[in-house]
Design a protein around this motif. Structure first.
Motif, PDB file in Angstrom:
ATOM      1  N   GLU A   1       0.866  -1.218  -0.066  1.00 61.33           N
ATOM      2  CA  GLU A   1      -0.065  -0.074  -0.157  1.00 61.33           C
ATOM      3  C   GLU A   1       0.877   1.510   0.066  1.00 61.33           C
ATOM      4  O   GLU A   1       0.709   2.153  -0.643  1.00 61.33           O
ATOM      5  CB  GLU A   1      -0.864  -0.084   1.091  1.00 61.33           C
ATOM      6  N   GLN A   2       1.820   1.233   0.823  1.00 63.04           N
ATOM      7  CA  GLN A   2       2.996   2.263   0.910  1.00 63.04           C
ATOM      8  C   GLN A   2       3.321   2.593  -0.654  1.00 63.04           C
ATOM      9  O   GLN A   2       3.672   3.725  -0.968  1.00 63.04           O
ATOM     10  CB  GLN A   2       3.951   2.010   1.735  1.00 63.04           C
ATOM     11  N   TYR A   3       3.940   1.623  -1.347  1.00 62.34           N
ATOM     12  CA  TYR A   3       4.506   1.845  -2.585  1.00 62.34           C
ATOM     13  C   TYR A   3       3.489   2.309  -3.533  1.00 62.34           C
ATOM     14  O   TYR A   3       3.778   3.057  -4.435  1.00 62.34           O
ATOM     15  CB  TYR A   3       5.150   0.495  -3.304  1.00 62.34           C
ATOM     16  N   ILE A   4       2.065   1.985  -3.502  1.00 62.85           N
ATOM     17  CA  ILE A   4       1.182   2.621  -4.442  1.00 62.85           C
ATOM     18  C   ILE A   4       1.041   4.099  -4.126  1.00 62.85           C
ATOM     19  O   ILE A   4       1.353   4.843  -4.980  1.00 62.85           O
ATOM     20  CB  ILE A   4      -0.287   2.176  -3.967  1.00 62.85           C
ATOM     21  N   LYS A   5       1.363   4.396  -2.877  1.00 55.49           N
ATOM     22  CA  LYS A   5       1.248   6.176  -2.549  1.00 55.49           C
ATOM     23  C   LYS A   5       2.728   6.651  -3.154  1.00 55.49           C
ATOM     24  O   LYS A   5       2.697   7.597  -3.499  1.00 55.49           O
ATOM     25  CB  LYS A   5       1.090   6.345  -1.036  1.00 55.49           C
ATOM     26  N   ASP A   6       3.556   5.844  -2.957  1.00 55.29           N
ATOM     27  CA  ASP A   6       4.949   6.261  -3.346  1.00 55.29           C
ATOM     28  C   ASP A   6       5.106   6.433  -5.022  1.00 55.29           C
ATOM     29  O   ASP A   6       5.682   7.574  -5.425  1.00 55.29           O
ATOM     30  CB  ASP A   6       6.457   5.477  -2.790  1.00 55.29           C
ATOM     31  N   ILE A   7       4.611   5.720  -5.680  1.00 58.85           N
ATOM     32  CA  ILE A   7       4.637   5.698  -7.121  1.00 58.85           C
ATOM     33  C   ILE A   7       3.689   6.982  -7.534  1.00 58.85           C
ATOM     34  O   ILE A   7       3.927   7.561  -8.459  1.00 58.85           O
ATOM     35  CB  ILE A   7       4.163   4.349  -7.604  1.00 58.85           C
ATOM     36  N   GLU A   8       2.620   6.859  -6.869  1.00 58.89           N
ATOM     37  CA  GLU A   8       1.882   8.197  -7.328  1.00 58.89           C
ATOM     38  C   GLU A   8       2.476   9.456  -6.888  1.00 58.89           C
ATOM     39  O   GLU A   8       2.366  10.474  -7.814  1.00 58.89           O
ATOM     40  CB  GLU A   8       0.476   7.996  -6.250  1.00 58.89           C
ATOM     41  N   GLY A   9       3.134   9.391  -5.904  1.00 60.18           N
ATOM     42  CA  GLY A   9       3.914  10.836  -5.662  1.00 60.18           C
ATOM     43  C   GLY A   9       4.779  11.221  -6.803  1.00 60.18           C
ATOM     44  O   GLY A   9       5.109  11.990  -6.962  1.00 60.18           O
ATOM     45  N   PHE A  10       5.637  10.003  -6.922  1.00 64.48           N
ATOM     46  CA  PHE A  10       6.824  10.183  -8.131  1.00 64.48           C
ATOM     47  C   PHE A  10       6.259  10.607  -9.271  1.00 64.48           C
ATOM     48  O   PHE A  10       6.436  11.466 -10.039  1.00 64.48           O
ATOM     49  CB  PHE A  10       7.455   8.772  -8.226  1.00 64.48           C
ATOM     50  N   LEU A  11       4.957   9.860  -9.704  1.00 65.21           N
ATOM     51  CA  LEU A  11       4.176  10.342 -11.263  1.00 65.21           C
ATOM     52  C   LEU A  11       3.829  11.672 -10.892  1.00 65.21           C
ATOM     53  O   LEU A  11       3.952  12.416 -11.915  1.00 65.21           O
ATOM     54  CB  LEU A  11       3.140   9.254 -11.434  1.00 65.21           C
ATOM     55  N   PHE A  12       2.847  11.990  -9.905  1.00 65.80           N
ATOM     56  CA  PHE A  12       2.471  13.196  -9.982  1.00 65.80           C
ATOM     57  C   PHE A  12       2.994  14.424  -9.411  1.00 65.80           C
ATOM     58  O   PHE A  12       2.972  15.524 -10.197  1.00 65.80           O
ATOM     59  CB  PHE A  12       1.197  13.130  -9.103  1.00 65.80           C
ATOM     60  N   ASN A  13       3.891  14.256  -8.375  1.00 68.70           N
ATOM     61  CA  ASN A  13       4.608  15.354  -7.817  1.00 68.70           C
ATOM     62  C   ASN A  13       5.904  15.567  -8.487  1.00 68.70           C
ATOM     63  O   ASN A  13       6.612  16.737  -8.373  1.00 68.70           O
ATOM     64  CB  ASN A  13       4.845  15.396  -6.387  1.00 68.70           C
TER      65      ASN A  13
END
Ligand code: GAP
Length: 457
Positions: free
Chosen positions: A237-249
Motif C-alpha cells: 500500500e505504501q508503494y502505491i502512494k510512493d509511485i503516485e507521489g513520483f508520477l504526480f509530484n
C-alpha cells in the motif's frame, strides 16, 4: 490547445529534434529498435536520476546494486523463467505466418476470459470452436500451440553447444535476489530494507511495437523490498502512494492520464500473490506503465532450494530464521519516457494565427535548463562568458546563434528548454541579460552576476 497526438506525430517530433532515432537507419533500420539521441539520452538520464534520488538516496533503508546481465543459467531455473516465461504460439499451415494464440482470440473475442495462465489445449479449443481464421490469408488451418520462451539465448566461449548456453536477463530483479545475502551481510542491514537497480533487460517479444512501448531491449528500474511476511501488504500500500507521489509530484504527469488496475487472481504472474498496474493513456490506448507485485518468498525460497545457500534472515529479536517477503515496484525507463513526452508535448496558438510547439517538462526533466542566445554574432564574446559560467556551474545549457531570435525561441520551446537568456547590445554596457520563461513567455531583465542565484531558486 491540443494535447493528445497520434503515435506518428510523436515519433516524427522526437526524430526531428534529436530525441529518438530509428536504430540502424542507414541500413534500412531494425524493426522495433530505437536509438536515443543527444536530447533523448539527457531526458533518460534525468528520469533515472530522479527515480534513484526519490526511491533510493532519500530513503533510510534503501541501497543500490548493479548486477550482471548474463547470470548463471540456474538462476532462470530457480526463478521459474525457464518453465514459465513463454508465450503460446500458433502457425498458419497455409501461409506459415506465426501468431500469439491468446492475442488471436482477444482480438476477435475480447469478452472471452483468457489470461497468461490459460493452458494451450484450452486456447486451441477456442480457436477451433470459434473457427478463428488467419488474419493474413483467411484460412483456418492451424498447427498445435507451442510455448515460445521469451528469453534471448546466447553462449559463452567459442563452442556453441547446450552446455555453454546462457540467457540475457529478462528482468533485473533476479540479480538482486541472488545478491540478497551478500548485501545484507556486507552492509549489516536489518529487515525491512530494499535494493534498487537500473539496467538493461531483454525479451524476445512476439508482438513488439507501438514505438518504444514494447521493445526487445529496454531498461528497467526495479526495487526488491524485503519485509517481515506480515508487513508485506502494508508495504505494498505504501508503494502505491510512493509511485503516485513520483508520477504526480516529481514527474508532474497529468492525473487524468494515469489509472490503476488490479490483476485478477487468475491473471497473476507465476511469482505474484498480488499485482497492481499503473496504466498510462498512451496514443495506442491505456496500457501498463508500472507494475507493483507482492512476490512473497517465491524467489528467495527457490534460490535457496536450488543453490543450497542460506538465503533467510535471522530475526535478531526472536532468533528465528525466516525468508523475507518481497514487494517489487518495476517500471521501464522507455515507457516512462514515452508517457512524459505524450504528457508534456503541446502545440499552442500564439499571435497572428501562428502556433508554437512546447515540451512543457518540469525543470528537473529538461534536457537543457537554459539556452544562451546572443542577439548578434558580434556579441559572441560576452554571451559565451555567460554560457561558460552556466556550464561551469553544472547547469545543462545550450548556445544557439543560428537564425532569428524568434526562431531560436521556438526551437528551444519545442525541446523543453526552461529559460532562454538573450544577450543584447545593452548587455555589454549594463551587464544585464533578458531571461525568458518557456511557459509564460514573460521576459525579465537580470544582472549577469545574479543569474546563478535566480536559477538556484
Ligand atoms: N520484475 C518484474 C517484471 O519484470 P514486468 O511487468 O514484466 O515485471 C516491468 O515488467 C516493467 O518493465 C513494465 O511495467 C514495463 O514498464 C517494463 N517492460 C516490460 N516489458 C517491456 C518491453 N518489452 N519493452 C519496454 N518495457 C517493458
Amino acid at each position: 490547445m491540443s494535447t493528445k497526438f497520434d503515435q506518428t506525430t510523436i515519433v516524427n517530433y522526437l526524430k526531428n529534434y534529436g530525441f529518438v532515432f530509428a536504430s540502424s537507419e542507414i541500413y534500412g533500420g531494425l524493426a522495433n529498435a530505437w536509438d536515443y539521441g543527444p536530447l533523448g539520452v539527457a531526458l533518460k538520464n534525468n528520469i533515472k536520476n530522479l527515480w534513484w534520488n526519490y526511491f533510493i538516496t532519500s530513503q533510510p533503508n534503501m541501497v543500490g546494486l548493479d548486477s550482471s546481465i548474463i547470470l548463471n543459467p540456474a538462476v532462470w531455473k530457480a526463478s521459474g523463467h525457464l518453465a514459465n516465461f513463454s508465450d503460446p504460439l500458433i502457425d498458419c499451415k497455409a501461409c506459415h505466418q506465426r501468431f500469439r494464440a491468446d492475442k488471436l482470440i482477444e482480438e476477435k473475442y475480447p469478452d472471452i476470459k483468457i489470461n497468461e495462465n490459460t493452458d494451450k489445449a484450452e486456447l486451441l479449443k477456442i480457436i477451433k470452436d470459434k473457427k478463428i481464421v488467419c488474419p493474413n490469408c483467411g484460412k483456418a488451418d492451424w498447427t498445435d500451440i507451442r510455448s515460445f520462451n521469451l528469453m534471448f539465448k546466447t553462449s559463452q566461449s567459442v563452442i556453441e553447444d547446450k552446455a555453454n548456453e546462457l540467457y540475457l536477463r529478462p528482468e533485473t530483479a533476479q540479480g538482486i535476489f541472488i545478491n540478497f545475502a551478500n548485501i545484507q551481510r556486507a552492509l549489516r542491514l536489518k529487515v525491512p530494507f530494499g535494493v534498487g537497480q537500473i539496467g538493461k533487460a531483454f525479451r524476445n517479444e512476439i508482438t513488439p511495437g507501438n514505438f518504444i512501448f514494447r521493445t526487445r531491449e529496454f531498461e528497467q528500474m526495479e526495487i526488491e523490498f524485503f519485509n517481515y511476511p506480515k508487513d508485506a501488504p502494508a508495504k505494498f500500500e505504501q508503494y502505491i502512494k510512493d509511485i503516485e507521489g513520483f508520477l504526480f509530484n516529481v514527474l508532474k504527469l497529468k492525473k487524468e492520464n494515469i489509472r490503476m488496475s488490479e490483476h485478477d487472481k487468475a491473471d497473476l504472474s507465476h511469482y505474484s500473490a498480488r499485482t497492481v498496474d499503473f496504466q498510462y493513456n498512451f496514443p495506442h490506448g491505456w496500457a501498463e506503465l508500472w507494475g507493483l507485485a507482492n512476490r512473497t518468498d517465491f524467489d528467495l525460497s527457490n534460490h535457496q532450494k536450488l543453490s543450497g545457500s542460506t538465503l533467510g534472515y535471522l530475526d535478531p529479536e526472536t532468533n528465528e530464521r525466516f525468508i523475507p517477503y518481497v514487494v517489487e515496484p518495476s517500471v521501464g525507463v522507455e515507457r516512462l519516457f514515452y508517457a512524459i513526452i505524450c504528457d508534456a508535448y503541446r502545440v499552442e496558438p500564439i499571435k497572428d494565427g501562428e502556433t508554437r510547439e512546447v515540451l512543457g517538462l518540469p525543470y528537473a526533466l529538461c534536457p537543457y535548463k537554459v539556452a544562451v542566445l546572443p542577439l548578434s554574432n558580434k556579441l559572441n564574446d560576452g554571451a559565451k562568458k555567460v554560457f561558460d559560467m552556466l556550464i561551469a556551474a553544472g547547469i545543462p545549457s545550450v548556445y544557439d546563434v543560428t537564425g532569428s531570435i524568434g526562431k531560436r525561441y521556438r526551437r528551444q520551446d519545442a525541446i523543453g528548454t526552461y529559460y532562454c537568456i538573450t544577450y543584447d547590445f545593452d548587455s555589454q554596457k549594463d551587464e544585464c541579460v533578458t531571461v525568458r520563461n518557456r511557459d509564460t513567455m514573460k521576459q525579465e531583465r537580470i544582472k549577469i552576476s545574479e543569474i546563478l542565484k535566480f536559477l538556484g531558486k
